[in-house]
Design a protein around this motif. Structure first.
Motif, PDB file in Angstrom:
ATOM      1  N   ARG A 384       0.667  -1.188  -0.119  1.00  0.00           N
ATOM      2  CA  ARG A 384       0.250   0.042   0.067  1.00  0.00           C
ATOM      3  C   ARG A 384       0.882   1.197   0.030  1.00  0.00           C
ATOM      4  NH1 ARG A 384      -0.580  -3.021   4.331  1.00  0.00           N
ATOM      5  NH2 ARG A 384      -0.308  -2.084   6.587  1.00  0.00           N
ATOM      6  N   SER A 385       1.977   1.157   0.404  1.00  0.00           N
ATOM      7  CA  SER A 385       2.719   2.430   0.651  1.00  0.00           C
ATOM      8  C   SER A 385       3.527   2.701  -0.976  1.00  0.00           C
ATOM      9  CB  SER A 385       3.810   2.253   1.656  1.00  0.00           C
ATOM     10  OG  SER A 385       4.920   1.282   1.156  1.00  0.00           O
ATOM     11  N   ASP A 386       3.287   2.050  -2.061  1.00  0.00           N
ATOM     12  CA  ASP A 386       4.065   1.845  -3.311  1.00  0.00           C
ATOM     13  C   ASP A 386       3.193   2.791  -4.092  1.00  0.00           C
ATOM     14  OD1 ASP A 386       5.961   0.217  -2.200  1.00  0.00           O
ATOM     15  OD2 ASP A 386       5.294  -1.501  -3.280  1.00  0.00           O
ATOM     16  N   TYR A 387       2.146   3.258  -3.884  1.00  0.00           N
ATOM     17  CA  TYR A 387       1.156   3.913  -4.938  1.00  0.00           C
ATOM     18  C   TYR A 387       0.814   5.211  -4.444  1.00  0.00           C
ATOM     19  CZ  TYR A 387       0.970  -1.064  -6.353  1.00  0.00           C
ATOM     20  OH  TYR A 387       1.146  -2.138  -6.832  1.00  0.00           O
ATOM     21  N   GLN A 388       1.751   6.172  -4.854  1.00  0.00           N
ATOM     22  CA  GLN A 388       1.333   7.442  -4.546  1.00  0.00           C
ATOM     23  C   GLN A 388       0.909   8.684  -5.365  1.00  0.00           C
ATOM     24  OE1 GLN A 388       2.054   9.146  -1.289  1.00  0.00           O
ATOM     25  NE2 GLN A 388       1.608   7.336  -0.292  1.00  0.00           N
ATOM     26  N   THR A 389       0.580   7.987  -6.748  1.00  0.00           N
ATOM     27  CA  THR A 389       0.042   8.964  -7.527  1.00  0.00           C
ATOM     28  C   THR A 389      -1.203   8.349  -8.383  1.00  0.00           C
ATOM     29  OG1 THR A 389       1.542   7.651  -9.344  1.00  0.00           O
ATOM     30  CG2 THR A 389       2.424   9.772  -8.125  1.00  0.00           C
ATOM     31  N   GLY A 390      -1.899   9.028  -8.952  1.00  0.00           N
ATOM     32  CA  GLY A 390      -2.865   8.409  -9.682  1.00  0.00           C
ATOM     33  C   GLY A 390      -2.589   7.418 -11.003  1.00  0.00           C
ATOM     34  N   HIS A 391      -1.346   7.825 -11.539  1.00  0.00           N
ATOM     35  CA  HIS A 391      -0.747   7.242 -12.645  1.00  0.00           C
ATOM     36  C   HIS A 391      -0.468   5.778 -11.922  1.00  0.00           C
ATOM     37  CE1 HIS A 391       1.465   6.376 -16.387  1.00  0.00           C
ATOM     38  NE2 HIS A 391       2.409   5.918 -15.315  1.00  0.00           N
ATOM     39  N   GLY A 392       0.261   5.682 -10.879  1.00  0.00           N
ATOM     40  CA  GLY A 392       0.991   4.375 -10.399  1.00  0.00           C
ATOM     41  C   GLY A 392      -0.469   3.512  -9.913  1.00  0.00           C
ATOM     42  N   ILE A 393      -1.469   4.090  -9.406  1.00  0.00           N
ATOM     43  CA  ILE A 393      -2.669   3.192  -9.111  1.00  0.00           C
ATOM     44  C   ILE A 393      -3.411   2.791 -10.599  1.00  0.00           C
ATOM     45  CG2 ILE A 393      -5.021   3.337  -8.343  1.00  0.00           C
ATOM     46  CD1 ILE A 393      -3.989   5.290  -6.176  1.00  0.00           C
ATOM     47  N   VAL A 394      -3.524   3.513 -11.536  1.00  0.00           N
ATOM     48  CA  VAL A 394      -3.892   3.070 -12.715  1.00  0.00           C
ATOM     49  C   VAL A 394      -3.138   2.132 -13.414  1.00  0.00           C
ATOM     50  CG1 VAL A 394      -4.667   4.167 -14.983  1.00  0.00           C
ATOM     51  CG2 VAL A 394      -5.560   5.303 -13.043  1.00  0.00           C
ATOM     52  N   GLU A 395      -1.594   2.334 -13.364  1.00  0.00           N
ATOM     53  CA  GLU A 395      -1.082   1.296 -13.964  1.00  0.00           C
ATOM     54  C   GLU A 395      -1.229  -0.013 -13.543  1.00  0.00           C
ATOM     55  OE1 GLU A 395       1.590   1.484 -16.943  1.00  0.00           O
ATOM     56  OE2 GLU A 395      -0.112   2.897 -17.128  1.00  0.00           O
ATOM     57  N   ALA A 396      -1.286  -0.143 -11.999  1.00  0.00           N
ATOM     58  CA  ALA A 396      -1.406  -1.354 -11.502  1.00  0.00           C
ATOM     59  C   ALA A 396      -2.782  -1.979 -12.024  1.00  0.00           C
ATOM     60  CB  ALA A 396      -1.503  -0.970  -9.867  1.00  0.00           C
ATOM     61  N   ILE A 397      -3.941  -1.155 -12.065  1.00  0.00           N
ATOM     62  CA  ILE A 397      -5.095  -1.659 -12.393  1.00  0.00           C
ATOM     63  C   ILE A 397      -5.158  -2.335 -13.871  1.00  0.00           C
ATOM     64  CG2 ILE A 397      -7.672  -1.035 -13.167  1.00  0.00           C
ATOM     65  CD1 ILE A 397      -7.292   1.440 -10.947  1.00  0.00           C
ATOM     66  N   ARG A 398      -4.596  -1.601 -14.764  1.00  0.00           N
ATOM     67  CA  ARG A 398      -4.175  -2.206 -16.201  1.00  0.00           C
ATOM     68  C   ARG A 398      -3.372  -3.206 -16.152  1.00  0.00           C
ATOM     69  NH1 ARG A 398      -4.740   2.602 -19.953  1.00  0.00           N
ATOM     70  NH2 ARG A 398      -3.793   4.019 -18.731  1.00  0.00           N
ATOM     71  N   GLY A 399      -2.398  -3.122 -15.339  1.00  0.00           N
ATOM     72  CA  GLY A 399      -1.538  -4.385 -15.489  1.00  0.00           C
ATOM     73  C   GLY A 399      -2.326  -5.774 -14.945  1.00  0.00           C
ATOM     74  N   VAL A 400      -3.343  -5.590 -14.126  1.00  0.00           N
ATOM     75  CA  VAL A 400      -4.120  -6.849 -13.840  1.00  0.00           C
ATOM     76  C   VAL A 400      -5.172  -7.015 -14.804  1.00  0.00           C
ATOM     77  CG1 VAL A 400      -6.047  -7.772 -12.295  1.00  0.00           C
ATOM     78  CG2 VAL A 400      -4.100  -6.742 -11.256  1.00  0.00           C
ATOM     79  N   GLY A 401      -5.867  -5.848 -15.295  1.00  0.00           N
ATOM     80  CA  GLY A 401      -6.869  -6.068 -16.409  1.00  0.00           C
ATOM     81  C   GLY A 401      -6.460  -6.689 -17.587  1.00  0.00           C
TER      82      GLY A 401
END
Lengths: 406, 406
Positions: A384-401
């Motif tokens: 949870r401490s690795d995602y400090q930007t909107g971009h980072g969160i969206v990249e993680a979502i895309r990665g799973v998708g």
């Protein structure tokens, strides 16, 4: 007061019409009012009263003594008092983003408020692939204005402690403590796991000791951290929208908790809408892009507006020390990311589902969608401490998708 | 209720005798009672009433409307209600470690309780170089029993939230927020810095931005973390002792806060007693060894008993997940070490002094003692996660003590 006297019996539609006419002068005395119970929530009876001639309308929301979700959760009817107070407070802090309250009646245990019949529930709208370009702007403003201004950053600490007392909400917090932080993470009898997802859940969720430990830490943080006055149930079913307006409703779970809770809750529910699109439809890249963009903008605007609000409103001297704003905001974001993860897991495993997922008809696609949500959820909880930007969160979502097989 | 009616006027000694005779049947009706106001605290009037014939005695403690520390802090007279409730609760949780409460009178705003005239205030006793071999055992038991049993580990979370409400204590928390967490760390007019210590404070405390940032983080944790029901003011002046008994008194600062607060507070005050010995006397190695051993045993027994209490009493399912106990206890210790640091600094720099330090007559020795305390305090605040054992804490104390030049 005895149990028989209060809470009041639930009114019939006819009684609501009489009540509204007599209780206060919103309608003309001789108006011909039509009333209909339109509640589809879990905790309340919701009556819409309208005057066909003047087109005026309002909502009467009456609390029953027992949650409609399940008889196992008995929640205090006092929640309507909490809801009224908080709608008024949120209305001051974030004008225009909550329905207006016209009247609260303790004896009848009901609240009379603005009718939002012209609005759509955001969850439904997103399932219909509607886009709301200002949504991220609106929600980031609502979140910042309500969370920063109720915290010890801004409020006099004595006044804040009185608010903590007023908004102590044991029964509804218990629902969250159980359904979000506890039951989904072990084989609790109330869980409801889709057949095709079961082996994944057993191995990757229930079999992961590190994940269990992190959920325990997060639960204790939820139990103890009186940081800001939360909405407490900010999913896409608690947001009403038109093309230009956004209203946050149903704050009956409100209490003082970690500020990241509301932020994470809404992000997770955007991810469910995204997941629905990815796993049920072809050629919706534009809509999916809209949703990811909404998440990214929401996170980034939340941070930007948070910094502005912090700088403009903070009264606590020590909060102005060099490095404190960064520390504070970083911890709110970390909490938010953890809650994204918890919400993603609990809506798949636990008793309270979201239609975004349960409406995926194809069993194979539904399992894949659920496993994608769980995989992402687990990642967000553990890291949870690795995602400090909107971009980072969206990249993680895309990665799973992107590992979708259909 | 108007301001004139409540709080009641402070009683005279004669009125206290009449009150005690009439209010309840502790003494014989024809007993010849002697009453004397013996308060030397900051917030209350304390009357000792005794019957010379039967040797029976008791204490009547009456709250004035304004803190005696300073007219600037106006504290609610309701603190006596809080004190009564908490003494009763602590008496149940840690039997024998608090005075018995005989009577509470809301109208008179006073509490009638066990007389501890045969006891000595621990601070005074330590300045007289008295040793109490069971002190660390007693205090570690008191801390564990009161802190673990009032936390979400053990209590039903709804019941705990009601306790948080009951023990909301805004005015007395404000005193701690200001005097412990804020004022000492910048040149506040209410500070009172000894001449010979001033340049050290200006450079090493007020000039250290990292230290300021850490105090801000700790202040927000104090403001928001409703972990356990604290005593809230557990220094050596709040502890009464005989050779075999230990009583913790004056819990009027009680509220839900970080469990480490009480633990750190008492350790810091042992360090002041140690510092007094080191900087005023020669040949007291045995007494100094006793104090360091008391600190080491207190920390280690606190941890040991905490683990036992956790294992025996924890009702919260998720707290039993592998690794959670270690995580929880580690964070309590870290908070405790930070509070040791804060208390060491604030008693040197801030308005509220300890006689252990102010009684050091030699100016040079006093400055050296103060600088030793500040150096240690700063280390504990900045590196609070590095001290997880009694031995580690005691080594740090010894390390600073050893640079004494006299």
């Amino acid at each position: 007061m005895t149990k028989q006297e209060w809470p009041a019996a639930i009114m019939t539609e006819t009684e609501v019409v009489t009540y509204v006419k007599e209780a206060f002068g919103f309608f003309n005395k001789d108006a011909r009012l039509v009333c209909k119970e339109i509640g589809d929530g879990n905790l309340n009876y919701v009556f819409r009263v309208h005057d066909e001639e003047s087109k005026q309308s309002l909502i009467v929301k009456q609390a029953g003594p027992v949650s409609r979700l399940s008889d196992e959760f008995v929640v205090s009817p006092d929640r309507n008092r909490i809801e009224t107070d908080i709608l008024r407070l949120q209305g001051e802090l974030a004008p225009g983003f909550v329905p207006k309250v016209y009247h609260y009646d303790r004896d009848k245990n009901c609240v009379v408020m603005e009718d939002l019949s012209d609005y759509t529930i955001l969850r439904t709208a997103l399932l219909n692939r509607q886009q709301f370009p200002q949504l991220a702007e609106h929600l980031s403003t609502f979140l910042v204005e309500t969370l920063v201004s109720t915290s010890d950053l801004v409020l006099d600490h004595k006044a804040k402690k009185e608010l903590v007392k007023s908004y102590t909400n044991p029964e509804l917090c218990e629902i969250t403590e159980d359904l979000v932080y506890t039951e989904p993470f072990f084989p609790h009898p109330r869980n409801d796991v889709f057949q095709g997802t079961k082996s994944f859940v057993e191995k990757e969720i229930w079999g992961d000791r590190q994940l269990a430990l992190e959920t325990a830490k997060l639960k204790f943080q939820f139990l103890t951290n009186a940081q800001a006055l939360l909405h407490g149930d900010l999913h896409t079913g608690s947001i009403f929208v038109t093309s230009s307006e956004t209203k946050v409703i149903d704050p009956e779970f409100a209490f003082y908790g970690p500020a990241g809770y509301d932020v994470g809750n809404i992000i997770a529910n955007f991810i469910f809408a995204y997941t629905n699109s990815v796993y049920t439809s072809e050629g919706e890249e534009a809509f999916q892009h809209y949703l990811l963009d909404t998440i990214e903008t929401l996170v980034d605007q939340f941070q930007k507006k948070f910094i502005t609000a912090f700088q403009e409103k903070t009264t606590e001297r020590v909060a102005h020390y060099e490095g404190f704003l960064e520390h504070y905001l970083q911890s709110v974001l970390e909490d938010a990311v953890a809650v994204v993860g918890l919400e993603l897991c609990r809506r798949i495993i636990g008793i309270a589902k979201v239609v975004d997922i349960t409406s995926i008809d194809d069993s194979q696609a539904r399992s894949e969608a659920e496993i994608a949500c769980l995989t992402l959820g687990k990642t967000f909880i553990l890291n949870r401490s690795d995602y400090q930007t909107g971009h980072g969160i969206v990249e993680a979502i895309r990665g799973v998708g992107s590992y979708v097989s259909h």
